[in-house]
Design a protein around this motif. Structure first.
Motif, mmCIF file in Angstrom:
data_model
loop_
_atom_site.group_PDB
_atom_site.id
_atom_site.type_symbol
_atom_site.label_atom_id
_atom_site.label_comp_id
_atom_site.label_asym_id
_atom_site.label_seq_id
_atom_site.Cartn_x
_atom_site.Cartn_y
_atom_site.Cartn_z
ATOM 1 N N ILE A 19 0.828 -1.207 0.000
ATOM 2 C CA ILE A 19 0.000 0.000 0.000
ATOM 3 C C ILE A 19 0.863 1.258 0.000
ATOM 4 N N LEU A 20 0.493 2.194 -0.858
ATOM 5 C CA LEU A 20 1.162 3.484 -0.917
ATOM 6 C C LEU A 20 0.307 4.594 -0.310
ATOM 7 N N ASN A 21 -1.022 4.467 -0.454
ATOM 8 C CA ASN A 21 -1.908 5.508 0.057
ATOM 9 C C ASN A 21 -3.317 4.955 0.201
ATOM 10 N N SER A 22 -4.053 5.465 1.204
ATOM 11 C CA SER A 22 -5.473 5.131 1.334
ATOM 12 C C SER A 22 -6.210 6.339 1.892
ATOM 13 N N ILE A 28 -16.756 6.017 0.488
ATOM 14 C CA ILE A 28 -16.076 5.255 -0.559
ATOM 15 C C ILE A 28 -14.591 5.230 -0.222
ATOM 16 N N LEU A 29 -13.998 4.056 -0.321
ATOM 17 C CA LEU A 29 -12.597 3.853 0.059
ATOM 18 C C LEU A 29 -11.718 3.734 -1.172
ATOM 19 N N LEU A 30 -10.647 4.521 -1.205
ATOM 20 C CA LEU A 30 -9.638 4.421 -2.256
ATOM 21 C C LEU A 30 -8.336 3.912 -1.650
ATOM 22 N N VAL A 31 -7.819 2.833 -2.207
ATOM 23 C CA VAL A 31 -6.530 2.283 -1.772
ATOM 24 C C VAL A 31 -5.635 2.158 -2.998
ATOM 25 N N SER A 32 -4.485 2.790 -2.948
ATOM 26 C CA SER A 32 -3.520 2.736 -4.047
ATOM 27 C C SER A 32 -2.281 1.989 -3.584
#
Length: 322
Positions: free
Chosen positions: A129-132, A152-156
């Motif tokens: 994971i880099l960012n959430s 809403i969840l964003l995981v990059s």
């Protein structure tokens, strides 16, 4: 429980990304910040530690086998819906069928009126994971009062070294009527549109996976708008039929749970992930095996009656290969 796919060799060049609405995964503790009165040991549902542990064990078994028939291994990433808090996700990862895997999780508390959130679990050996971050969908009822729903969840992060962005959703239900509540799902669709635009502003070729329980079908406006506006590919458009879906209501199947993604997963360059296949994970052990609901998801509860099953939704998944 039996080992379903024990003789299938591990495919190192494949990874599964899945989504599972786990149907009211609440712990047994009273929480003043969530609407958990039905899920306490002395409530009408009698949500006891034994029942809680049984659900965790069953969910863990289901999750560990998603995509295993094709890949020979557990999924790399699983989006979750209807989790009460971080504790229940941790308890899930510590349960019998998942504790041997190197899973971690992402979770944020959301303002949902039912006290349920989305989350994401991932195999740390496959996904870095880099960012959430989360995004709130601002809704109002007809009287102008605020209507709180799931964020809403964003995981990059990097899946086997390749940067991808995962957007996890659980859009507003149809409980008050499909047409009457459509504006809420369109608002969530618009929020996802904003997230995709922001990602693409930074990198036009970004690889994005959108997954969740949308409470809409692939042919509904909320989904079609995203697919057409951003040149997305939704393999679940062809998976629904009159006798198959991810959820069954009033003896009618719906495919509310979906995974779709940017078209650059279709034609990928060498050593990059590309789309392999998609499916509903509706193995027989997840189904009611008798009675008038035979073949539908084996639920934990029907109303206040305890059934001892998994969830009222089947998981869905997509497999990508290099």
């Amino acid at each position: 429980m039996i080992d379903l796919f024990k003789d299938i060799p591990v495919k190192e060049n494949m990874q599964t990304i899945a989504f599972y609405n786990v149907e009211n995964l609440f712990d047994v503790l009273k929480d003043k910040h969530t609407n958990d009165n039905d899920f306490l040991p002395y409530s009408k549902k009698k949500w006891t530690p034994k029942r809680y542990k049984n659900k965790l064990r069953k969910l863990g078994f289901a999750i560990s086998n998603i995509g295993r028939r094709e890949t020979g291994k557990h999924p790399a990433i699983v989006g979750l819906a209807e989790v009460e808090n971080a504790k229940v996700i941790k308890d899930l990862l510590d349960s019998k069928h998942l504790d041997d895997y190197d899973y971690d999780y992402v979770h944020y508390e959301s303002p949902d009126e039912r006290g349920i959130d989305v989350g994401l679990i991932y195999d740390k050996s496959a996904f870095k994971i880099l960012n959430s971050e989360t995004f709130t969908v601002h809704l109002t009822d007809e009287d102008g009062s605020l209507d709180y729903t799931r964020d809403i969840l964003l995981v990059s992060g990097k899946l086997d070294g390749e940067l991808i962005h995962i957007i996890v959703n659980h859009w507003s239900s149809r409980r008050e009527g499909t047409k009457e509540t459509e504006f809420k799902r369109l608002a969530s669709s618009e929020k996802v549109s904003e997230i995709i635009s922001r990602i693409k502003d930074q990198n036009a070729e970004a690889k994005i996976v959108i997954l969740g329980d949308f409470n809409d079908e692939p042919h509904n406006n909320s989904i079609i708008r995203l697919v057409e506006n951003y040149n997305l590919y939704n393999p679940f458009e062809t998976l629904r039929s009159y006798n198959r879906g991810s959820v069954s209501r009033f003896k009618q199947w719906s495919l509310f749970d979906q995974v779709f993604f940017t078209a650059n997963f279709i034609k990928s360059s060498k050593d990059r992930f590309e789309y392999y296949n998609a499916n509903i994970f509706d193995e027989d052990f997840l189904k009611q095996f008798k009675g008038k609901y035979k073949g539908t998801p084996f639920r934990t509860y029907v109303g206040k009656k305890y059934q001892g099953g998994y969830s009222d939704h089947f998981p869905v998944y997509v497999i990508f290969k290099k």
